[in-house]
Scaffold this active site. Sequence first.
Site, mmCIF file in Angstrom:
data_model
loop_
_atom_site.group_PDB
_atom_site.id
_atom_site.type_symbol
_atom_site.label_atom_id
_atom_site.label_comp_id
_atom_site.label_asym_id
_atom_site.label_seq_id
_atom_site.Cartn_x
_atom_site.Cartn_y
_atom_site.Cartn_z
ATOM 1 N N GLU A 132 0.806 -1.240 0.000
ATOM 2 C CA GLU A 132 0.000 0.000 0.000
ATOM 3 C C GLU A 132 0.832 1.279 0.000
ATOM 4 O O GLU A 132 0.589 2.180 0.782
ATOM 5 C CB GLU A 132 -0.965 -0.017 1.193
ATOM 6 C CG GLU A 132 -1.873 -1.240 1.200
ATOM 7 C CD GLU A 132 -2.821 -1.293 2.409
ATOM 8 O OE1 GLU A 132 -2.665 -0.464 3.327
ATOM 9 O OE2 GLU A 132 -3.689 -2.176 2.421
ATOM 10 N N ASN A 185 2.197 -5.154 -3.120
ATOM 11 C CA ASN A 185 0.788 -5.489 -2.860
ATOM 12 C C ASN A 185 -0.010 -4.214 -2.593
ATOM 13 O O ASN A 185 0.469 -3.320 -1.894
ATOM 14 C CB ASN A 185 0.763 -6.402 -1.621
ATOM 15 C CG ASN A 185 -0.575 -7.064 -1.367
ATOM 16 O OD1 ASN A 185 -1.089 -7.746 -2.246
ATOM 17 N ND2 ASN A 185 -1.125 -6.880 -0.173
ATOM 18 N N HIS A 213 -10.269 -6.312 -2.102
ATOM 19 C CA HIS A 213 -11.344 -6.155 -1.107
ATOM 20 C C HIS A 213 -12.488 -5.476 -1.847
ATOM 21 O O HIS A 213 -12.485 -4.272 -2.042
ATOM 22 C CB HIS A 213 -10.869 -5.309 0.072
ATOM 23 C CG HIS A 213 -9.799 -5.979 0.877
ATOM 24 N ND1 HIS A 213 -10.043 -7.115 1.615
ATOM 25 C CD2 HIS A 213 -8.489 -5.686 1.044
ATOM 26 C CE1 HIS A 213 -8.914 -7.498 2.207
ATOM 27 N NE2 HIS A 213 -7.961 -6.653 1.871
ATOM 28 N N GLU A 236 -6.102 -10.795 -1.310
ATOM 29 C CA GLU A 236 -6.931 -10.554 -0.124
ATOM 30 C C GLU A 236 -8.409 -10.491 -0.491
ATOM 31 O O GLU A 236 -9.175 -9.702 0.057
ATOM 32 C CB GLU A 236 -6.500 -9.258 0.576
ATOM 33 C CG GLU A 236 -5.012 -9.223 0.907
ATOM 34 C CD GLU A 236 -4.577 -8.008 1.734
ATOM 35 O OE1 GLU A 236 -5.458 -7.264 2.220
ATOM 36 O OE2 GLU A 236 -3.360 -7.817 1.888
ATOM 37 N N ASP A 274 -12.150 -10.511 -0.761
ATOM 38 C CA ASP A 274 -13.419 -10.681 -0.055
ATOM 39 C C ASP A 274 -14.431 -9.756 -0.706
ATOM 40 O O ASP A 274 -14.048 -8.812 -1.410
ATOM 41 C CB ASP A 274 -13.323 -10.504 1.474
ATOM 42 C CG ASP A 274 -12.642 -9.235 1.939
ATOM 43 O OD1 ASP A 274 -12.579 -8.253 1.160
ATOM 44 O OD2 ASP A 274 -12.180 -9.205 3.094
#
Length: 568
Positions: A133, A179, A215, A244, A246
Amino acid sequence: MVGSAQPLRQLADQRGIRIGAAAAPTYFSESQYGATLAREFNQLEPENAMKFGPIHPGPTSYNFDPADTLVNFAKPNNMSVRGHTLVWHNQLPSWLTGGGFTPAQLSSQLQDHIRTVMGRYAGQVYAWDVVNEAFNDNGTLRSTLWSDSPGIGLTATAYIEQAFRWAHDADPKALLFYNDYGAELTNAKSDAIYAMVQDFKSRGVPFDGVGLQMHLTTNTGSLASMEANLRRLTGLGVQVQITELDVRIPVDSSGNATAADLATQAQIYHDIVALCLKFSRCTAVQTWGFTDEHSWIPGTYPGLGAALEFDTNYQPKAAYTSMTSAFQSAPPVLASATLANAASYASQAVAPGEVVVLFGATYGPAALAVSQPDESGHLPTEFSGTRLWFDNTPAPIVYTRVGQTAAVVPFEVANQTATQVSYEHQSVRSDSVTIPVAPTLPGIFTLDASGRGAGAILDPSYRVVSQTNPAHRGDFISLFATGGGVTNPPSFDGLVLVQPPFAAIDSVHVAIGGIDCPVQYAGGASGLVAGVFQVNVQVPATALSGPQPILLTVGPASSAPGVTVWVQ
Ligand code: XIL
């Protein structure tokens, strides 16, 4: 209940990719947690245990226990571990953020941290999110402790580059990832990441891939835009992993979502798996947790939840079923596959009867399967669910596993200038690629199967010729090759030869050390499939000693240089 007949990890193994979940050791107290994790996933990633604060809580103290627990769980369950994360602005310990350190001090602390953590898990963690990030949504560099407040003394992406270099030094074998979230679509952030990766690759900075967090909400944006983003990133030669995933949806006070939202969510899970399977360089899909019982979403986004593929009772949701169906129905990809001579690995064209290896097809048996002749003495054209088509003719299969299938080019292609090759597994067929056909493409099999060095050559008593058992001048030796083209008389596809006389290969010439050798026999070999051939030649009386180059010419084409025979 248990999951599908074929757990996710089995389906992913057949695609040669990893299916992962973020995990935390505290939940192992629930027996279903570990059981589901090990049954369904071939990868795990510590959700928090390897972050700077948790793992390095004091200036000189490390807490490896939670991370060790996860690594020690992964090993016996045959799971890969992804490390997360070394350079991030969140979950930093207060001794670091409140320490008033100078850039020089922070620089050495970070290098030390990377060396210590990666060093401990070298050989156990195959890939790391080195930097997490680092960009703002508008594509500018995020202001953080590590970048500029005060930073480690390097401007722009130079601090990221430095972290990757330290990481490479700490564990040269680990795959190194950048990432981020919100970089799924083509947008300002993913543009900035793309530019950074392009710069790093052009300058040889150690860098292996981009992690896209994913996400998501039910409003994911355009799949076409995601696909374009994966295409450009993988086009730089780096991997992409979905790290990641979801999909958060509205829930009521008891955590329940509507059937409509769950169905939309399921479709998104399907689409993300299918998206990854379109790219041979998309190498993992990982969800951020796996059960709605343990997910960061409800605590971070009040009113939203039910974001994962198992419900709070570890029952598979529609999202799970749709992931399995994406794995079962996505076509294998041939776009970046290569078809190479099984002996020499030359790959410009194919010849009739040539034994070839298809590298890079993205669907197949997880474990290597080697075929046997059927009752009629032929190698099967469908084996372990795999077929390789040349136009409308399926090729005899020698062996197959995901990413690597050996087969014999059907003799039927002989009168053509090109052939359409496609690949099939479990009845799901790939795109097709056009490959030119050459009359012959001889390749000599080598002892270490590298296509170079000592040839697979037998002496008159069928012992392998080598430095310790060199060939002698005047001896007849036998070399083995493929790519000799059509035989005389014609051969049958896939027939394993048992009863001589065997069909001959015409216009064969062999040179050892540049000297032409008398060819005594060139044709089929006992016990081997039609398309592999044997050449018996006499070592010239004037051959020099040592490893001598051996060159095989059949008709218009010659074998590649670099293959040798020991002469003494
Ligand atoms: C989250 C964890 O899931 C939470 O348990 C923790 O409290 C905060 O961090 N992007 C990342 C992850 O890279 O590390 C974050 O994980 C979620 C967002």
